[in-house]
Design a protein around this motif. Structure first.
Motif, PDB file in Angstrom:
ATOM      1  N   LEU A 143      25.549  57.107  39.596  1.00  0.00           N
ATOM      2  CA  LEU A 143      26.029  56.419  38.394  1.00  0.00           C
ATOM      3  C   LEU A 143      25.009  55.512  37.720  1.00  0.00           C
ATOM      4  N   GLU A 201      24.290  55.957  34.022  1.00  0.00           N
ATOM      5  CA  GLU A 201      25.433  56.113  33.125  1.00  0.00           C
ATOM      6  C   GLU A 201      25.718  54.821  32.365  1.00  0.00           C
ATOM      7  N   LEU A 215      33.244  60.484  33.088  1.00  0.00           N
ATOM      8  CA  LEU A 215      32.221  59.468  32.803  1.00  0.00           C
ATOM      9  C   LEU A 215      32.531  58.736  31.504  1.00  0.00           C
TER      10      LEU A 215
END
Length: 382
Positions: free
Chosen positions: A109, A112, A296
């Motif tokens: 992650l 992101e 996401l």
């Protein structure tokens, strides 16, 4: 007319008129040159979140419905007990131990958008791989009753070091007119033991001070002892968390608050509370691409902050560490929120910080505070 038919035929051969042959075969009324068929659109992604906290189910469903209405993306909020064969795209993990079992299916992650809205030290990692973003956090420290401190002529804001805490404890313990003790007893099965193990420096002076000045005959009483003593105004201090004492703050007429746990370390006047993450949000990496992308996007929607606007995740009614989150339900959480948003360096600890046998060793030392017994504690901590 002949020339016109030739032109149409040529256009059909070029692929610009897909319906001419049907028309020429007697399909009267059909458009001789319909629009070319469009390529089928990619299937829409879907979010499937396994909710492990029944108390948050309704709030999660409200957030999901609003997101679906806003984006068209379907978001399923599935109670953990109803998961069955459903493969989630978003799920929760409690700590590093639980992460070890599923780390291979956790999506990285760190790159992101969602990860940009929280401090890196609050995230869950396996090595350098960022596997989880914090969902709910709580602060730990020394909870105090400001009314009792005022009765002893003490102002809580003056306590900024272990030496000052020691002075205050001695004042309370030495005043027979006061109907309370300095410390509540300590639940040795609680996260307080994890916290003590994570503190830098020698904890013996603090532990000595604590066990000699408690409101109960056995400092290591288990269960609800500390909360009862605080609620019944029998003790001025106890080790605890913002979440644990949320209701106690109201029962104590708003007089409870929390300060850092001072044990005599370096530069402790500048230290903040200790923080523990209760739950992390993780994304599966082995789902369909469109579901991964949808998840996401949903994760970013939850934690994204703009200006002073609180993130959507605030609607869950739990304490989260994101930028402009505002939720707080007690003076203790107000203090924690202020420290997070001021950028204060909070010590982050977890259940893994307490080595096996520490609670028992501390209890043995409390019963018989000798150098030999403390050597056992030291060996466990090293």
């Amino acid at each position: 007319m002949v020339m016109r038919k030739r032109i149409v035929a040529i256009l059909c051969l070029l692929g610009l008129c897909g319906g001419y042959f049907g028309y020429n075969m007697g399909m009267r009324g059909a458009d001789p040159c319909p629009p070319a068929p469009t390529a089928p659109s990619a299937p829409a992604g879907q979010v499937r979140f396994i909710n492990s906290d029944p108390a948050l189910q309704e709030a999660w469903e409200t957030i999901a419905a609003a997101y679906t209405e806003k984006t068209g993306t379907e978001v399923q909020i599935i109670p953990a007990q109803q998961q069955g064969e459903i493969v989630p795209t978003l799920f929760t993990v409690s700590d590093e131990t639980e992460l070890e079992q599923i780390v291979d299916v956790c999506y990285e992650l760190s790159a992101e958008r969602a990860a940009h809205h929280v401090q890196d030290r609050y995230t869950l990692k396996s090595g350098k791989k960022m596997c989880g973003l914090p969902l709910e956090v709580e602060g730990y420290g020394l909870i105090y009753n400001s009314k009792l401190l005022r009765d002893a002529g003490i102002t809580a804001s003056d306590i900024r070091s272990f030496s000052k805490l020691t002075e205050v404890v001695n004042i309370i313990a030495g005043n027979s007119a006061l109907k309370f003790e300095p410390f509540a007893c300590l639940d040795m099965n609680s996260a307080a033991i994890d916290l003590l193990a994570s503190l830098p420096g020698d904890i013996r002076p603090f532990w000595d001070l604590y066990i000699r000045n408690t409101a109960c005959s056995d400092v290591t009483a288990e269960g609800s002892g500390p909360m009862t003593e605080i609620a019944e105004w029998k003790a001025a201090f106890c080790i605890g968390s913002t979440k644990e004492f949320r209701e106690m703050a109201a029962m104590s007429e708003g007089n409870l608050n929390i300060m850092p746990l001072y044990i005599g370390g370096e530069k402790e006047a500048a230290q903040g509370l200790c923080l523990r993450v209760d739950t992390y949000l993780c994304v599966r990496n082995d789902v369909e691409k469109q579901d991964l992308e949808a998840t996401l996007d949903f994760l970013d929607y939850l934690v994204h902050t703009t200006g002073s606007e609180a993130p959507v995740i605030d609607q869950l009614g739990i304490f989260t560490p994101y930028g402009t989150a505002k939720f707080q339900s007690s003076p203790l959480e107000k203090t924690l929120r202020e420290q997070i948003q001021s950028g204060k360096q909070l010590l982050v600890f977890s259940a893994l910080d307490a080595p096996e046998g520490l609670a028992e060793a501390l209890k043995a030392y409390a019963a018989e505070p000798t150098d030999e017994n403390w050597a056992i504690v030291t060996d466990i901590l090293e």
